[in-house]
Design a protein around this motif. Structure first.
Motif, PDB file in Angstrom:
ATOM      1  N   LYS A   1      -9.377   3.813   0.316  1.00  0.00           N
ATOM      2  CA  LYS A   1     -10.162   4.843   1.002  1.00  0.00           C
ATOM      3  C   LYS A   1      -9.508   6.198   0.741  1.00  0.00           C
ATOM      4  O   LYS A   1      -8.298   6.290   0.603  1.00  0.00           O
ATOM      5  N   GLU A   2     -10.350   7.224   0.691  1.00  0.00           N
ATOM      6  CA  GLU A   2      -9.847   8.598   0.617  1.00  0.00           C
ATOM      7  C   GLU A   2     -10.140   9.289   1.932  1.00  0.00           C
ATOM      8  O   GLU A   2     -11.183   9.079   2.542  1.00  0.00           O
TER       9      GLU A   2
ATOM     10  N   LYS B   1      -3.945  -1.047  -9.326  1.00  0.00           N
ATOM     11  CA  LYS B   1      -3.972  -0.230  -8.126  1.00  0.00           C
ATOM     12  C   LYS B   1      -5.432   0.114  -7.827  1.00  0.00           C
ATOM     13  O   LYS B   1      -6.172   0.477  -8.733  1.00  0.00           O
ATOM     14  N   THR B   2      -5.813   0.008  -6.562  1.00  0.00           N
ATOM     15  CA  THR B   2      -7.185   0.295  -6.155  1.00  0.00           C
ATOM     16  C   THR B   2      -7.169   1.266  -4.985  1.00  0.00           C
ATOM     17  O   THR B   2      -6.386   1.095  -4.052  1.00  0.00           O
ATOM     18  N   ILE B   3      -8.040   2.257  -5.048  1.00  0.00           N
ATOM     19  CA  ILE B   3      -8.179   3.183  -3.927  1.00  0.00           C
ATOM     20  C   ILE B   3      -8.964   2.458  -2.833  1.00  0.00           C
ATOM     21  O   ILE B   3     -10.106   2.079  -3.039  1.00  0.00           O
TER      22      ILE B   3
ATOM     23  N   ALA C   1      -5.294   9.550  -0.615  1.00  0.00           N
ATOM     24  CA  ALA C   1      -5.847   8.220  -0.846  1.00  0.00           C
ATOM     25  C   ALA C   1      -4.869   7.139  -0.413  1.00  0.00           C
ATOM     26  O   ALA C   1      -3.667   7.247  -0.632  1.00  0.00           O
TER      27      ALA C   1
ATOM     28  N   GLN D   1       0.840  -1.187   0.000  1.00  0.00           N
ATOM     29  CA  GLN D   1       0.000   0.000   0.000  1.00  0.00           C
ATOM     30  C   GLN D   1       0.879   1.241   0.000  1.00  0.00           C
ATOM     31  O   GLN D   1       2.051   1.189   0.372  1.00  0.00           O
TER      32      GLN D   1
ATOM     33  N   GLN E   1     -11.720   4.265  -9.505  1.00  0.00           N
ATOM     34  CA  GLN E   1     -11.449   3.572  -8.250  1.00  0.00           C
ATOM     35  C   GLN E   1     -10.297   2.577  -8.396  1.00  0.00           C
ATOM     36  O   GLN E   1      -9.530   2.366  -7.482  1.00  0.00           O
ATOM     37  N   SER E   2     -10.176   1.972  -9.575  1.00  0.00           N
ATOM     38  CA  SER E   2      -9.091   1.033  -9.868  1.00  0.00           C
ATOM     39  C   SER E   2      -8.464   1.406 -11.197  1.00  0.00           C
ATOM     40  O   SER E   2      -9.157   1.867 -12.106  1.00  0.00           O
TER      41      SER E   2
ATOM     42  N   MET F   1      -4.365  12.684  -4.890  1.00  0.00           N
ATOM     43  CA  MET F   1      -4.793  12.666  -6.281  1.00  0.00           C
ATOM     44  C   MET F   1      -4.880  14.116  -6.750  1.00  0.00           C
ATOM     45  O   MET F   1      -5.394  14.974  -6.046  1.00  0.00           O
TER      46      MET F   1
ATOM     47  N   HIS G   1      -0.834  12.277  -9.670  1.00  0.00           N
ATOM     48  CA  HIS G   1      -0.844  12.195  -8.211  1.00  0.00           C
ATOM     49  C   HIS G   1       0.468  12.729  -7.647  1.00  0.00           C
ATOM     50  O   HIS G   1       1.456  12.869  -8.356  1.00  0.00           O
TER      51      HIS G   1
ATOM     52  N   ILE H   1      -3.790   3.560  -1.329  1.00  0.00           N
ATOM     53  CA  ILE H   1      -3.824   2.725  -2.529  1.00  0.00           C
ATOM     54  C   ILE H   1      -3.277   1.344  -2.200  1.00  0.00           C
ATOM     55  O   ILE H   1      -2.258   1.219  -1.523  1.00  0.00           O
TER      56      ILE H   1
END
Length: 161
Positions: free
Chosen positions: A156-157, A152-154, A137, A10, A22-23, A15, A30, A139
């Motif tokens: 949580k922000e 890559k997936t977010i 975020a 992670q 989201q992905s 961003m 960024h 990631i």
């Protein structure tokens, strides 16, 4: 039989654009706050709690693109010296250290941290642009077993004040 505690890779980023998927395989624009670190599955809630607390105590950051440099094969837009952004980076490092989350390559962290935006397929920022960094975020990266691509997936922000 004990369940295996797996870990994931992670990192934390701001961003640059409000609109992002989201992905993704290819990075959107960024600013990296800290590079990749491992998080054991059983510590993800602890990490989320620490990041939530951190976000609640920090104000939004305004940063200005200062100049362009070439770093290896990448063209980057370097952010002008910004004490608020640098302090945020140091606070994140301290929080990760306090909770024993180890960054894999800390070579460019701490006092040598140079926030920047790497040009991407979707475009770039320009000298003089003002970046409104109002959230960051978390990631997570996983390998797509069919394509071999790193997705890559977010996770949580986190909104800053």
């Amino acid at each position: 039989m004990n369940a295996k505690k797996t870990s994931s890779e992670q990192l934390l980023v701001f961003m640059v654009r409000n609109q992002h998927q989201q992905s993704f395989v290819h990075w959107p624009l960024h600013v990296t706050i800290v590079p990749w670190f491992s998080v054991a599955t059983d510590l993800e809630i602890k990490l989320d709690d620490a990041l939530t607390t951190l976000a609640k105590n920090r104000q939004r950051i305004q940063a200005v693109i200062d100049h362009t440099e070439t770093w290896g094969n990448h063209i980057v837009e370097v952010i002008a010296p910004n004490q608020q952004l640098h302090n945020f980076h140091l606070d994140v490092l301290m929080m990760l250290n306090q909770h024993n989350f180890v960054i894999h390559n800390a070579k460019y962290t701490g006092e040598v941290y140079r926030p920047h935006v790497t040009r991407q397929q979707e475009g770039s920022v320009h000298i003089g642009d003002i970046l409104e960094l109002h959230s960051f975020a978390l990631i997570k990266q996983n390998k797509n077993v069919k394509t071999g691509e790193m997705v890559k997936t977010i996770v949580k922000e986190y909104e800053l004040l």
